[in-house]
Motif scaffolding. Structure first.
Motif, mmCIF file in Angstrom:
data_model
loop_
_atom_site.group_PDB
_atom_site.id
_atom_site.type_symbol
_atom_site.label_atom_id
_atom_site.label_comp_id
_atom_site.label_asym_id
_atom_site.label_seq_id
_atom_site.Cartn_x
_atom_site.Cartn_y
_atom_site.Cartn_z
ATOM 1 N N ARG A 122 24.616 37.222 60.156
ATOM 2 C CA ARG A 122 24.541 38.066 59.223
ATOM 3 C C ARG A 122 23.709 37.331 58.130
ATOM 4 N N CYS A 123 23.528 38.122 57.171
ATOM 5 C CA CYS A 123 22.905 37.732 56.052
ATOM 6 C C CYS A 123 21.430 37.058 56.193
ATOM 7 N N SER A 124 20.555 37.783 56.915
ATOM 8 C CA SER A 124 19.175 37.503 57.210
ATOM 9 C C SER A 124 19.122 36.253 58.366
ATOM 10 N N ALA A 125 20.203 35.808 58.952
ATOM 11 C CA ALA A 125 19.911 34.904 59.920
ATOM 12 C C ALA A 125 19.522 35.542 61.251
ATOM 13 N N LEU A 126 18.914 34.753 62.139
ATOM 14 C CA LEU A 126 18.279 35.127 63.457
ATOM 15 C C LEU A 126 18.646 34.186 64.541
ATOM 16 N N ALA A 127 19.793 34.616 65.341
ATOM 17 C CA ALA A 127 20.227 33.719 66.457
ATOM 18 C C ALA A 127 19.612 34.094 67.806
ATOM 19 N N LYS A 128 19.218 33.184 68.515
ATOM 20 C CA LYS A 128 18.922 33.460 69.762
ATOM 21 C C LYS A 128 19.868 33.114 70.850
ATOM 22 N N LEU A 129 20.306 33.826 71.757
ATOM 23 C CA LEU A 129 21.144 33.227 72.730
ATOM 24 C C LEU A 129 20.425 33.395 74.061
ATOM 25 N N GLU A 130 20.374 32.364 74.879
ATOM 26 C CA GLU A 130 19.732 32.412 76.128
ATOM 27 C C GLU A 130 20.849 31.692 77.227
ATOM 28 N N LYS A 131 20.924 32.765 78.227
ATOM 29 C CA LYS A 131 21.680 32.197 79.468
ATOM 30 C C LYS A 131 23.062 31.922 78.954
ATOM 31 N N CYS A 132 23.709 32.595 77.836
ATOM 32 C CA CYS A 132 25.087 32.271 77.541
ATOM 33 C C CYS A 132 26.132 33.114 78.106
ATOM 34 N N ARG A 133 27.508 32.631 78.146
ATOM 35 C CA ARG A 133 28.559 33.377 78.497
ATOM 36 C C ARG A 133 29.377 33.398 77.479
ATOM 37 N N VAL A 134 29.599 34.858 77.106
ATOM 38 C CA VAL A 134 30.237 35.043 75.792
ATOM 39 C C VAL A 134 31.634 35.935 76.293
ATOM 40 N N ASP A 135 32.772 35.521 76.365
ATOM 41 C CA ASP A 135 33.903 36.157 76.851
ATOM 42 C C ASP A 135 35.025 35.973 76.349
ATOM 43 N N ALA A 136 35.846 36.864 76.462
ATOM 44 C CA ALA A 136 37.588 36.755 75.929
ATOM 45 C C ALA A 136 37.658 36.564 74.475
ATOM 46 N N ASN A 137 36.690 37.258 73.630
ATOM 47 C CA ASN A 137 36.811 37.139 72.176
ATOM 48 C C ASN A 137 37.257 38.389 71.725
ATOM 49 N N LYS A 138 37.898 38.600 70.323
ATOM 50 C CA LYS A 138 37.883 39.969 69.870
ATOM 51 C C LYS A 138 36.603 40.605 70.034
ATOM 52 N N VAL A 139 35.677 40.212 69.304
ATOM 53 C CA VAL A 139 34.206 40.811 69.764
ATOM 54 C C VAL A 139 33.419 39.838 70.006
ATOM 55 N N GLY A 140 32.536 39.996 71.092
ATOM 56 C CA GLY A 140 31.633 38.939 71.838
ATOM 57 C C GLY A 140 30.662 38.308 70.703
ATOM 58 N N ILE A 141 29.723 39.482 70.199
ATOM 59 C CA ILE A 141 28.757 39.202 69.355
ATOM 60 C C ILE A 141 28.844 40.141 68.167
ATOM 61 N N LEU A 142 28.821 39.763 66.911
ATOM 62 C CA LEU A 142 28.898 40.571 65.889
ATOM 63 C C LEU A 142 27.784 40.562 64.964
ATOM 64 N N CYS A 143 26.852 41.258 64.965
ATOM 65 C CA CYS A 143 25.665 41.403 63.976
ATOM 66 C C CYS A 143 25.744 42.542 63.159
ATOM 67 N N ARG A 144 25.755 41.840 61.515
ATOM 68 C CA ARG A 144 25.706 42.914 60.343
ATOM 69 C C ARG A 144 25.044 42.269 59.111
ATOM 70 N N LEU A 145 24.990 42.805 58.134
ATOM 71 C CA LEU A 145 24.284 42.557 56.876
ATOM 72 C C LEU A 145 23.013 41.865 57.068
ATOM 73 N N HIS A 146 21.986 42.642 57.739
ATOM 74 C CA HIS A 146 20.664 42.215 57.982
ATOM 75 C C HIS A 146 20.401 41.015 58.881
ATOM 76 N N GLY A 147 21.593 40.552 59.578
ATOM 77 C CA GLY A 147 21.339 39.521 60.723
ATOM 78 C C GLY A 147 20.777 40.059 61.589
ATOM 79 N N GLU A 148 20.101 39.158 62.687
ATOM 80 C CA GLU A 148 19.462 39.595 63.680
ATOM 81 C C GLU A 148 20.102 38.634 64.918
ATOM 82 N N VAL A 149 20.197 39.436 66.064
ATOM 83 C CA VAL A 149 20.453 38.690 67.308
ATOM 84 C C VAL A 149 19.782 39.114 68.588
ATOM 85 N N MET A 150 19.239 38.119 69.362
ATOM 86 C CA MET A 150 18.386 38.364 70.401
ATOM 87 C C MET A 150 19.307 37.575 71.652
ATOM 88 N N CYS A 151 19.654 38.209 72.503
ATOM 89 C CA CYS A 151 20.706 37.953 73.652
ATOM 90 C C CYS A 151 19.550 38.079 75.154
#
Length: 194
Positions: A122-151
């Protein structure tokens, strides 16, 4: 306050350590700290806080049972690397990115976060996820408020919602496997851009 405080231009190495029972396990501030094969457990606020220009490397670590597993935030660019870590069962989120943080999260297992999400950007951050396993969460990846995610090249599975992009967040998901998410694999709403 913290188990370790690593300030500007510091470059300590921690190998095989346990950070437990602190407000924050380690605060990495404008540094080049290297942490490997260590455990962050039962830290009230977060396991690792990365701020203000840190270019730390955290590899082969377990971050669990903290308020937030990893918090990356900065008014100036912060570019830590997290590789091959097991980030699980933290109260708020596995990884929280805000401000101008630019973490690279590589080959990490991020799971079992029931309160908010495995990864929050969120809030102008940029996260790069490479070859990750995201599982068994309420939400796996939540991107909001001008945040940017690349998976890329990851697996997003068995979450209630795989990826949520909302409130001017930007999400890019390439060559990932998204399966067995309970409600939605991808939820794009309220000015979310995917």
């Amino acid at each position: 306050y913290s188990g370790a405080l690593c300030e500007t231009n510091a470059a300590p190495c921690f190998d095989g350590c346990t950070f437990s029972g602190n407000a924050v396990g380690a605060v990495l501030f404008g540094d080049k700290t290297m942490i490997s094969k260590s455990r962050f457990i039962d830290n009230n606020v977060c396991g690792i806080r990365v701020i203000d220009g840190s270019q730390s490397k955290v590899t082969d670590c377990e971050i669990t049972k903290c308020g937030c597993g990893i918090e990356c935030r900065a008014p100036v660019s912060t570019a830590p690397l997290f590789a091959n870590c097991d980030i699980h069962t933290n109260l708020y989120a596995g990884i929280l990115c805000s401000g101008y943080s630019r973490p690279t999260i590589r080959e990490c297992n991020i799971h079992d976060h029931d309160e908010v999400a495995g990864v929050v950007v969120r809030c102008s951050a940029l996260a790069k996820l490479e070859k990750c396993r995201v599982d068994a969460n309420k939400v796996g990846i939540l991107c909001r408020l001008h945040g940017e995610v690349m998976c890329e090249h990851g697996t997003i599975s068995d979450n209630r919602v795989g990826v949520t992009v909302e409130f001017s967040g930007i999400g890019t998901v390439k060559r990932c496997i998204s399966k067995s998410n309970v409600n939605h694999s991808v939820l794009c709403r309220t000015q979310g851009n995917m």
